[in-house]
Design a protein around this motif. Sequence first.
Motif, PDB file in Angstrom:
ATOM      1  N   LEU A  91      52.095  20.245 123.547  1.00 53.56           N
ATOM      2  CA  LEU A  91      53.080  21.286 123.292  1.00 53.56           C
ATOM      3  C   LEU A  91      52.464  22.253 122.282  1.00 53.56           C
ATOM      4  CD1 LEU A  91      56.010  21.548 124.298  1.00 53.56           C
ATOM      5  CD2 LEU A  91      56.742  20.333 122.243  1.00 53.56           C
ATOM      6  N   SER A  92      52.666  23.553 122.494  1.00 49.97           N
ATOM      7  CA  SER A  92      52.060  24.525 121.587  1.00 49.97           C
ATOM      8  C   SER A  92      52.704  24.444 120.199  1.00 49.97           C
ATOM      9  CB  SER A  92      52.194  25.935 122.155  1.00 49.97           C
ATOM     10  OG  SER A  92      53.549  26.283 122.287  1.00 49.97           O
ATOM     11  N   TYR A  93      51.941  24.818 119.194  1.00 45.54           N
ATOM     12  CA  TYR A  93      52.391  24.907 117.798  1.00 45.54           C
ATOM     13  C   TYR A  93      52.836  23.577 117.182  1.00 45.54           C
ATOM     14  CZ  TYR A  93      52.002  29.888 118.441  1.00 45.54           C
ATOM     15  OH  TYR A  93      51.504  31.125 118.711  1.00 45.54           O
ATOM     16  N   THR A  94      52.408  22.473 117.800  1.00 47.95           N
ATOM     17  CA  THR A  94      52.722  21.198 117.166  1.00 47.95           C
ATOM     18  C   THR A  94      51.639  20.188 117.523  1.00 47.95           C
ATOM     19  OG1 THR A  94      54.514  19.646 116.684  1.00 47.95           O
ATOM     20  CG2 THR A  94      54.183  20.220 118.999  1.00 47.95           C
ATOM     21  N   VAL A  95      51.715  19.004 116.927  1.00 49.16           N
ATOM     22  CA  VAL A  95      50.766  17.942 117.270  1.00 49.16           C
ATOM     23  C   VAL A  95      51.545  16.762 117.847  1.00 49.16           C
ATOM     24  CG1 VAL A  95      48.969  18.545 115.614  1.00 49.16           C
ATOM     25  CG2 VAL A  95      50.841  17.084 114.870  1.00 49.16           C
ATOM     26  N   LEU A  96      50.987  16.132 118.873  1.00 50.84           N
ATOM     27  CA  LEU A  96      51.624  14.958 119.459  1.00 50.84           C
ATOM     28  C   LEU A  96      50.654  13.790 119.364  1.00 50.84           C
ATOM     29  CD1 LEU A  96      53.409  16.408 122.633  1.00 50.84           C
ATOM     30  CD2 LEU A  96      54.316  16.036 120.338  1.00 50.84           C
ATOM     31  N   SER A  97      50.534  13.277 118.186  1.00 47.11           N
ATOM     32  CA  SER A  97      49.716  12.090 117.967  1.00 47.11           C
ATOM     33  C   SER A  97      50.347  11.380 116.788  1.00 47.11           C
ATOM     34  CB  SER A  97      48.282  12.501 117.656  1.00 47.11           C
ATOM     35  OG  SER A  97      47.742  11.657 116.658  1.00 47.11           O
ATOM     36  N   LYS A  98      50.632  10.105 116.986  1.00 44.36           N
ATOM     37  CA  LYS A  98      51.307   9.381 115.915  1.00 44.36           C
ATOM     38  C   LYS A  98      50.475   9.374 114.641  1.00 44.36           C
ATOM     39  CE  LYS A  98      52.209   6.012 118.753  1.00 44.36           C
ATOM     40  NZ  LYS A  98      52.545   4.684 119.284  1.00 44.36           N
ATOM     41  N   ARG A  99      49.154   9.301 114.824  1.00 47.33           N
ATOM     42  CA  ARG A  99      48.279   9.275 113.653  1.00 47.33           C
ATOM     43  C   ARG A  99      48.471  10.556 112.828  1.00 47.33           C
ATOM     44  NH1 ARG A  99      43.542  11.244 112.676  1.00 47.33           N
ATOM     45  NH2 ARG A  99      43.174  11.936 114.814  1.00 47.33           N
ATOM     46  N   LYS A 100      48.519  11.683 113.526  1.00 44.73           N
ATOM     47  CA  LYS A 100      48.670  12.956 112.808  1.00 44.73           C
ATOM     48  C   LYS A 100      50.083  13.124 112.249  1.00 44.73           C
ATOM     49  CE  LYS A 100      44.827  15.290 114.698  1.00 44.73           C
ATOM     50  NZ  LYS A 100      44.238  15.815 115.899  1.00 44.73           N
ATOM     51  N   LEU A 101      51.063  12.651 112.991  1.00 49.08           N
ATOM     52  CA  LEU A 101      52.440  12.754 112.493  1.00 49.08           C
ATOM     53  C   LEU A 101      52.605  11.883 111.249  1.00 49.08           C
ATOM     54  CD1 LEU A 101      54.316  12.785 115.924  1.00 49.08           C
ATOM     55  CD2 LEU A 101      53.858  14.722 114.409  1.00 49.08           C
ATOM     56  N   LEU A 102      51.943  10.718 111.274  1.00 45.84           N
ATOM     57  CA  LEU A 102      51.989   9.842 110.096  1.00 45.84           C
ATOM     58  C   LEU A 102      51.342  10.539 108.895  1.00 45.84           C
ATOM     59  CD1 LEU A 102      52.569   7.037 108.828  1.00 45.84           C
ATOM     60  CD2 LEU A 102      50.308   6.304 109.613  1.00 45.84           C
ATOM     61  N   ALA A 103      50.249  11.251 109.141  1.00 44.94           N
ATOM     62  CA  ALA A 103      49.578  11.978 108.059  1.00 44.94           C
ATOM     63  C   ALA A 103      50.514  13.040 107.467  1.00 44.94           C
ATOM     64  CB  ALA A 103      48.287  12.616 108.556  1.00 44.94           C
ATOM     65  N   LEU A 104      51.312  13.677 108.320  1.00 50.11           N
ATOM     66  CA  LEU A 104      52.261  14.682 107.807  1.00 50.11           C
ATOM     67  C   LEU A 104      53.313  14.026 106.923  1.00 50.11           C
ATOM     68  CD1 LEU A 104      52.906  16.915 110.977  1.00 50.11           C
ATOM     69  CD2 LEU A 104      51.431  17.410 109.010  1.00 50.11           C
ATOM     70  N   VAL A 105      53.756  12.841 107.347  1.00 49.93           N
ATOM     71  CA  VAL A 105      54.771  12.115 106.565  1.00 49.93           C
ATOM     72  C   VAL A 105      54.157  11.645 105.250  1.00 49.93           C
ATOM     73  CG1 VAL A 105      56.243  10.057 106.500  1.00 49.93           C
ATOM     74  CG2 VAL A 105      56.046  11.379 108.616  1.00 49.93           C
ATOM     75  N   GLN A 106      53.006  10.998 105.342  1.00 53.52           N
ATOM     76  CA  GLN A 106      52.394  10.433 104.133  1.00 53.52           C
ATOM     77  C   GLN A 106      51.926  11.511 103.162  1.00 53.52           C
ATOM     78  OE1 GLN A 106      49.532   7.663 105.781  1.00 53.52           O
ATOM     79  NE2 GLN A 106      50.994   5.967 105.605  1.00 53.52           N
ATOM     80  N   GLY A 107      51.550  12.668 103.687  1.00 55.83           N
ATOM     81  CA  GLY A 107      51.110  13.761 102.821  1.00 55.83           C
ATOM     82  C   GLY A 107      52.272  14.599 102.298  1.00 55.83           C
ATOM     83  N   ASN A 108      53.503  14.144 102.578  1.00 54.73           N
ATOM     84  CA  ASN A 108      54.712  14.874 102.147  1.00 54.73           C
ATOM     85  C   ASN A 108      54.747  16.325 102.630  1.00 54.73           C
ATOM     86  OD1 ASN A 108      56.022  12.761 100.723  1.00 54.73           O
ATOM     87  ND2 ASN A 108      54.497  13.015  99.104  1.00 54.73           N
ATOM     88  N   HIS A 109      54.138  16.576 103.772  1.00 54.18           N
ATOM     89  CA  HIS A 109      54.221  17.916 104.352  1.00 54.18           C
ATOM     90  C   HIS A 109      55.580  18.119 105.015  1.00 54.18           C
ATOM     91  CE1 HIS A 109      50.019  18.563 103.536  1.00 54.18           C
ATOM     92  NE2 HIS A 109      49.713  17.440 104.150  1.00 54.18           N
ATOM     93  N   VAL A 110      56.237  17.023 105.312  1.00 47.46           N
ATOM     94  CA  VAL A 110      57.580  17.050 105.893  1.00 47.46           C
ATOM     95  C   VAL A 110      58.400  16.010 105.135  1.00 47.46           C
ATOM     96  CG1 VAL A 110      56.865  17.796 108.202  1.00 47.46           C
ATOM     97  CG2 VAL A 110      56.909  15.352 107.657  1.00 47.46           C
ATOM     98  N   SER A 111      59.720  16.013 105.366  1.00 49.74           N
ATOM     99  CA  SER A 111      60.553  15.102 104.574  1.00 49.74           C
ATOM    100  C   SER A 111      60.582  13.685 105.134  1.00 49.74           C
ATOM    101  CB  SER A 111      61.976  15.659 104.482  1.00 49.74           C
ATOM    102  OG  SER A 111      62.561  15.671 105.762  1.00 49.74           O
ATOM    103  N   GLY A 112      60.003  13.484 106.299  1.00 51.59           N
ATOM    104  CA  GLY A 112      59.974  12.145 106.890  1.00 51.59           C
ATOM    105  C   GLY A 112      59.759  12.271 108.390  1.00 51.59           C
ATOM    106  N   TRP A 113      59.751  11.120 109.074  1.00 53.40           N
ATOM    107  CA  TRP A 113      59.557  11.138 110.537  1.00 53.40           C
ATOM    108  C   TRP A 113      60.657  11.928 111.229  1.00 53.40           C
ATOM    109  CZ3 TRP A 113      55.391   9.428 113.182  1.00 53.40           C
ATOM    110  CH2 TRP A 113      54.528   8.519 112.549  1.00 53.40           C
ATOM    111  N   ASN A 114      61.835  11.973 110.597  1.00 54.37           N
ATOM    112  CA  ASN A 114      62.956  12.672 111.236  1.00 54.37           C
ATOM    113  C   ASN A 114      63.185  14.059 110.649  1.00 54.37           C
ATOM    114  OD1 ASN A 114      63.998  11.986 108.782  1.00 54.37           O
ATOM    115  ND2 ASN A 114      65.929  11.164 109.560  1.00 54.37           N
TER     116      ASN A 114
END
Length: 568
Positions: free
Chosen positions: A268-291
């Motif tokens: 999908l454009s403008y996003t990433v679809l990989s759990k590893r990368k989504l986890l990095a966003l969560v752990q790096g506090n780039h987002v407020s959580g998985w949800n």
Amino acid sequence: MPLNGEKVVDKQTNFIRDIVDRDNETGKYERRVHTRFPPEPNGYLHIGHAKSICLNFGIAADYQGLCNLRFDDTNPCKEEVEYVDSIREDVRWLGFDWADREFYASDYFEQLYGYAEALIKKGKAYVCDLTAEQIREYRGTLTAPGKNSLYRDRSSEENLDLFRRMRAGEFADGSRVLRAKIDMASPNLNMRDPVMYRILHAAHHRSGDAWCIYPMYDFTHGICDSIEKITHSICTLEFENHRPLYDWFIEELGIYHPQQIEFARLNLSYTVLSKRKLLALVQGNHVSGWNDPRMPTISGLRRRGYTPEAIRKFCDLIGVAKFNSVIEMSVLENSLREDLNKRAARAMAVLRPLKVIIDNYPQDKDEILAAVNNPEDAAMGTRPVPFSRELYIERDDFREDPPKKFFRLAPGREVRLRYAYFITCTRVVKDEQTGEVVELHCTYDPATRGGDAPDGRKVKATLHWVSARHALDAEVRLYDNLFLKENPNETENNADFTVNLNPHSLEVIAHAKLEPGLAAAASGHNFQFERLGYFCVDSVDSIPGKLVFNRTASLRDTWAKVEKTAND
Ligand code: ATP
Ligand code: MG
């Protein structure tokens, strides 16, 4: 219901359905259709998984077959119960039911171990003492063949003894592995004596401390499909060259053989679809959580206001193919708009309020006007909306010095307030210091109640509004793409994908004004705020007394189109 493989729903066909049709014709699986959705519980599900879920559960449903939910939980270091729970919730929310067929690879650990011993006894597997690094080195490359391990020719007896002692916990992590004995010169790297078991003294979220050796995904996956008598093992294209390995295990063991079928994963454009990368966003506090509502996770989309219907529709629409492609984010948003346009109740909200005082309207009067809940669905009826002397309109809807095509409110100009009256702006009050417009004085025409003039005169714009005295305060969160680049994985100098994050993906409007009926809106409930877009009550942060709404998507429906000419 008989599991006779008879197609009961005639969906648009695709190459996978063609294969199922053919297998049913030839009776390859006695006309059984049995699929599974096999997530690894190492993160939350994303919209790509939704494609796989809709495909697997959808095919099962359409052919009166079955679909299992199976957790491929072979890696205790990365897997957690929280993820298992979220996956169950998300699949159920999407509208699918696996009944009592919830399975775990870890439930088959004993059986898998037995198969491993069987391969050792057949001389088809051996314990190898090379280090991980040596194994990589010996593996060769796409152009150069690999090299046999010095432990490749151990006897079955020695292998069996060592493997049993691996299980008994006699050896340290990483000191030995069990490998399949296939062909170190195979052009397919997956066939060059792949690792089947590793030593890992780690507790597993289900089996606890029962095991200190764990089977690798590639050894586990195909065998689990076989154990569950899956007919069509549907997976993404990157597993195409793992298929020969899965087939090899199954044939060497002489067990039931499912058919693996690969399809292109969703990008999908403008996003990433990989759990590893989504986890990095969560752990790096780039987002407020998985949800976080900006996340492409099912739980993020749900919190953002997406409906299961919209996601299922999207998955139907994009179909399945054999080649990889990127789908535009707007395709997903359009599925949502189409769904919500039909179902979401309309409401009025003002995001950036500008006070309007109607000088000829009585000071203490209040009246209740009727607003249409959904022009697409008469059955949804109307709702009462209070009107009074002081109102809020959108700051954008007024220009002191209107450009040529600006038809909304301006000094001396008459416009319609939706469901209410025609008003004319008579005076502009400004802050003396800053020059900012602080309030407008208007007059209204009592004869236009409901929004039409009996003398037939027209106005060129209709504005939404809320009564100041009755308005609710709310926080409204507006979202933009999480990434600035269509493909966030494209970076310069091997920089991390997070350099492409959009610093303005969240805009918080702290003091929006809402029509009072929204006080009772249930958590997660969807609305169309007239002229603004689709919004929902935030399921995490909204509480009575502190309302929080998320903008799900901007608007592009028929009314917006009519308005567009007037608003530009
Ligand atoms: P990720 O790369 O996000 O970690 P994965 O493939 O490792 O994904 P799994 O939990 O193993 O995640 O996936 C479960 C199922 O969902 C698999 O059958 C996989 O092929 C499918 N799947 C995963 N990502 C996508 C996607 N983007 N599009 C379609 N199907 C997907
Ligand atoms: Mg995976």
